[in-house]
Motif scaffolding. Structure first.
Motif, PDB file in Angstrom:
ATOM      1  N   GLY A   1     126.685  17.006  81.507  1.00  0.00           N
ATOM      2  CA  GLY A   1     125.919  16.811  82.736  1.00  0.00           C
ATOM      3  C   GLY A   1     125.224  18.060  83.250  1.00  0.00           C
ATOM      4  O   GLY A   1     124.930  18.170  84.438  1.00  0.00           O
ATOM      5  N   VAL A   2     124.963  19.000  82.364  1.00  0.00           N
ATOM      6  CA  VAL A   2     124.315  20.251  82.749  1.00  0.00           C
ATOM      7  C   VAL A   2     122.806  20.124  82.516  1.00  0.00           C
ATOM      8  O   VAL A   2     122.366  19.840  81.402  1.00  0.00           O
ATOM      9  CB  VAL A   2     124.865  21.441  81.930  1.00  0.00           C
ATOM     10  CG1 VAL A   2     124.112  22.725  82.255  1.00  0.00           C
ATOM     11  CG2 VAL A   2     126.355  21.606  82.162  1.00  0.00           C
ATOM     12  N   ASP A   3     122.040  20.333  83.563  1.00  0.00           N
ATOM     13  CA  ASP A   3     120.583  20.352  83.431  1.00  0.00           C
ATOM     14  C   ASP A   3     120.169  21.655  82.769  1.00  0.00           C
ATOM     15  O   ASP A   3     120.725  22.719  83.068  1.00  0.00           O
ATOM     16  CB  ASP A   3     119.913  20.252  84.801  1.00  0.00           C
ATOM     17  CG  ASP A   3     120.111  18.893  85.445  1.00  0.00           C
ATOM     18  OD1 ASP A   3     120.220  17.894  84.705  1.00  0.00           O
ATOM     19  OD2 ASP A   3     120.153  18.839  86.686  1.00  0.00           O
ATOM     20  N   PHE A   4     119.185  21.569  81.886  1.00  0.00           N
ATOM     21  CA  PHE A   4     118.714  22.774  81.209  1.00  0.00           C
ATOM     22  C   PHE A   4     117.232  22.644  80.903  1.00  0.00           C
ATOM     23  O   PHE A   4     116.700  21.546  80.775  1.00  0.00           O
ATOM     24  CB  PHE A   4     119.514  23.040  79.924  1.00  0.00           C
ATOM     25  CG  PHE A   4     119.450  21.933  78.918  1.00  0.00           C
ATOM     26  CD1 PHE A   4     118.491  21.927  77.915  1.00  0.00           C
ATOM     27  CD2 PHE A   4     120.359  20.893  78.962  1.00  0.00           C
ATOM     28  CE1 PHE A   4     118.441  20.897  76.982  1.00  0.00           C
ATOM     29  CE2 PHE A   4     120.326  19.855  78.030  1.00  0.00           C
ATOM     30  CZ  PHE A   4     119.360  19.862  77.034  1.00  0.00           C
ATOM     31  N   ASP A   5     116.590  23.793  80.812  1.00  0.00           N
ATOM     32  CA  ASP A   5     115.200  23.862  80.371  1.00  0.00           C
ATOM     33  C   ASP A   5     115.213  24.084  78.872  1.00  0.00           C
ATOM     34  O   ASP A   5     116.102  24.757  78.340  1.00  0.00           O
ATOM     35  CB  ASP A   5     114.462  25.005  81.066  1.00  0.00           C
ATOM     36  CG  ASP A   5     114.336  24.779  82.557  1.00  0.00           C
ATOM     37  OD1 ASP A   5     114.005  23.643  82.952  1.00  0.00           O
ATOM     38  OD2 ASP A   5     114.581  25.727  83.322  1.00  0.00           O
ATOM     39  N   LEU A   6     114.218  23.551  78.212  1.00  0.00           N
ATOM     40  CA  LEU A   6     114.128  23.627  76.762  1.00  0.00           C
ATOM     41  C   LEU A   6     112.852  24.353  76.377  1.00  0.00           C
ATOM     42  O   LEU A   6     111.774  24.021  76.875  1.00  0.00           O
ATOM     43  CB  LEU A   6     114.140  22.206  76.190  1.00  0.00           C
ATOM     44  CG  LEU A   6     114.298  22.031  74.704  1.00  0.00           C
ATOM     45  CD1 LEU A   6     115.613  22.608  74.226  1.00  0.00           C
ATOM     46  CD2 LEU A   6     114.217  20.558  74.357  1.00  0.00           C
ATOM     47  N   VAL A   7     112.971  25.351  75.510  1.00  0.00           N
ATOM     48  CA  VAL A   7     111.816  26.094  75.019  1.00  0.00           C
ATOM     49  C   VAL A   7     111.855  26.078  73.499  1.00  0.00           C
ATOM     50  O   VAL A   7     112.834  26.515  72.890  1.00  0.00           O
ATOM     51  CB  VAL A   7     111.822  27.552  75.535  1.00  0.00           C
ATOM     52  CG1 VAL A   7     110.641  28.321  74.962  1.00  0.00           C
ATOM     53  CG2 VAL A   7     111.812  27.586  77.050  1.00  0.00           C
ATOM     54  N   ASP A   8     110.797  25.561  72.885  1.00  0.00           N
ATOM     55  CA  ASP A   8     110.687  25.513  71.428  1.00  0.00           C
ATOM     56  C   ASP A   8     110.075  26.819  70.932  1.00  0.00           C
ATOM     57  O   ASP A   8     108.968  27.187  71.317  1.00  0.00           O
ATOM     58  CB  ASP A   8     109.818  24.326  71.009  1.00  0.00           C
ATOM     59  CG  ASP A   8     109.810  24.093  69.517  1.00  0.00           C
ATOM     60  OD1 ASP A   8     110.195  25.003  68.744  1.00  0.00           O
ATOM     61  OD2 ASP A   8     109.400  22.997  69.101  1.00  0.00           O
ATOM     62  N   LEU A   9     110.803  27.522  70.084  1.00  0.00           N
ATOM     63  CA  LEU A   9     110.345  28.804  69.560  1.00  0.00           C
ATOM     64  C   LEU A   9     109.441  28.670  68.340  1.00  0.00           C
ATOM     65  O   LEU A   9     108.911  29.673  67.859  1.00  0.00           O
ATOM     66  CB  LEU A   9     111.556  29.670  69.190  1.00  0.00           C
ATOM     67  CG  LEU A   9     112.451  30.112  70.335  1.00  0.00           C
ATOM     68  CD1 LEU A   9     113.707  30.785  69.788  1.00  0.00           C
ATOM     69  CD2 LEU A   9     111.702  31.039  71.268  1.00  0.00           C
ATOM     70  N   THR A  10     109.246  27.465  67.858  1.00  0.00           N
ATOM     71  CA  THR A  10     108.531  27.246  66.609  1.00  0.00           C
ATOM     72  C   THR A  10     107.171  27.941  66.577  1.00  0.00           C
ATOM     73  O   THR A  10     106.828  28.590  65.586  1.00  0.00           O
ATOM     74  CB  THR A  10     108.362  25.731  66.340  1.00  0.00           C
ATOM     75  OG1 THR A  10     109.657  25.135  66.319  1.00  0.00           O
ATOM     76  CG2 THR A  10     107.669  25.480  65.024  1.00  0.00           C
ATOM     77  N   ASP A  11     106.406  27.837  67.619  1.00  0.00           N
ATOM     78  CA  ASP A  11     105.064  28.415  67.641  1.00  0.00           C
ATOM     79  C   ASP A  11     104.951  29.587  68.614  1.00  0.00           C
ATOM     80  O   ASP A  11     103.865  29.890  69.103  1.00  0.00           O
ATOM     81  CB  ASP A  11     104.035  27.338  68.007  1.00  0.00           C
ATOM     82  CG  ASP A  11     103.944  26.259  66.944  1.00  0.00           C
ATOM     83  OD1 ASP A  11     104.018  26.602  65.742  1.00  0.00           O
ATOM     84  OD2 ASP A  11     103.814  25.078  67.316  1.00  0.00           O
TER      85      ASP A  11
END
Length: 80
Positions: free
Chosen positions: A25-35
Motif C-alpha cells: 500500500g505504498v504510493d511511489f513514483d516510477l521513473v524509467d531509466l531506459t531512455d
C-alpha cells in the motif's frame, strides 16, 4: 513519505519491487531509466550498478530488497 523507483524494461527485480510496494500500500513514483542516459550515468557515478534503484526520504538502495520495502511500508503508516 516520498518514494521513487527507478526501473528499466525487462527487469524482474524491478517488477518484484513495484509489486511489493503496491501490495504494502505504498504510493511511489516510477521513473524509467531506459531512455535517460544522463540519469543512468549519475547513478553509476554514485556506485549503483543494478536496478531498481529506490530513493526514499531516508535512504537509497538498489536491487530487490523486501526487507527495506517492509521498513518503508511501516514508516509510511506512521506518516499516514
Amino acid at each position: 513519505m516520498s518514494v521513487t523507483v527507478y526501473t528499466k524494461q525487462h527487469c524482474p527485480q524491478c517488477d518484484a519491487t513495484k509489486r511489493q510496494f503496491a501490495k504494502q500500500g505504498v504510493d511511489f513514483d516510477l521513473v524509467d531509466l531506459t531512455d535517460n542516459r544522463e540519469l543512468v550515468d549519475e547513478f553509476i557515478a554514485k556506485g549503483f550498478r543494478q536496478t531498481p534503484i529506490v530513493v526514499t526520504d531516508e535512504e537509497t538502495w538498489s536491487g530487490y530488497r523486501p526487507d527495506l520495502i517492509r521498513k518503508v511500508a511501516e514508516a509510511a503508516k506512521v506518516y499516514a
